[in-house]
Write an enzyme that holds these catalytic residues in place. Structure first.
Site, PDB file in Angstrom:
ATOM      1  N   GLY A 182       0.833  -1.196   0.000  1.00  0.00           N
ATOM      2  CA  GLY A 182       0.000   0.000   0.000  1.00  0.00           C
ATOM      3  C   GLY A 182       0.866   1.242   0.000  1.00  0.00           C
ATOM      4  O   GLY A 182       1.997   1.232  -0.472  1.00  0.00           O
ATOM      5  N   CYS A 183       0.337   2.302   0.557  1.00  0.00           N
ATOM      6  CA  CYS A 183       1.036   3.584   0.610  1.00  0.00           C
ATOM      7  C   CYS A 183       2.373   3.443   1.324  1.00  0.00           C
ATOM      8  O   CYS A 183       2.425   2.979   2.456  1.00  0.00           O
ATOM      9  CB  CYS A 183       0.149   4.600   1.334  1.00  0.00           C
ATOM     10  SG  CYS A 183       0.987   6.148   1.690  1.00  0.00           S
TER      11      CYS A 183
END
Length: 181
Positions: free
Chosen positions: A13-14
């Site tokens: 993810g981020c």
């Protein structure tokens, strides 16, 4: 003991969230946010966010395997993101947010595959793990303003709402692996 550092590259993810977690582990000397797994050289954040470069947001970890093992890094990886959602983590959607392990040697590949198998059998997740396991090829560092993002911007709404709860949960779950301050 040998003084040899190893490298691990993960997408979960981020990269702001992932960096904030792995940066706190004992034995980890550096965590760099960047891009890997795509088909263009030296991509920029805006290009990666378009989803058209094939790159994932990743972190590249330099660590001392005499202090923390690759298996322990995998344990933290799988406990701090949802490896069962294809191309998404929470509200972040797109191939750039995919769950990915870019292995640097056959032992890392073997351990990653074992961790996925164990995770699927554990019953922790209802759905199967979709984390890709791919040979590492290139790492492109992210722009400077992504470095230590959570540490430098902890009061930003995204940091307070998304990263802080993840880091707090991680600190409780993995207290024995944290650097002493």
């Amino acid at each position: 003991m040998e003084n040899t550092m190893s490298v691990a590259t993960f997408g979960a993810g981020c990269f702001w969230c992932v960096e904030a977690v792995f940066d706190q582990l004992k034995g980890v000397s550096s965590v760099k946010s960047g891009y890997s797994g795509g088909h263009i050289k030296n991509p920029a954040y805006r290009e990666v966010c378009s989803g058209r470069t094939g790159h994932a947001e990743v972190i590249q970890i330099t660590y001392d395997p005499n202090v923390i093992s690759y298996a322990e890094l995998l344990q933290v990886l799988f406990a701090t993101h949802n490896p069962t959602t294809l191309n998404r983590q929470g509200a972040d959607v797109g191939t750039q947010y995919r769950s990915a392990i870019f292995y640097h040697d056959e032992e890392q590949k073997r351990l990653a595959e074992l961790a996925i198998e164990a995770g699927n059998q554990s019953g922790v997740w209802e759905d199967p793990i979709v984390t890709e396991v791919t040979a590492f090829s290139e790492f492109y560092p992210a722009e400077d303003y992504h470095t230590d993002y959570f540490e430098l911007n902890g009061d930003q709404p995204y940091c307070r709402a998304v990263i802080r709860p993840k880091v707090d949960k991680f600190k409780v779950q993995f207290a024995e692996l944290l650097k002493s301050n």
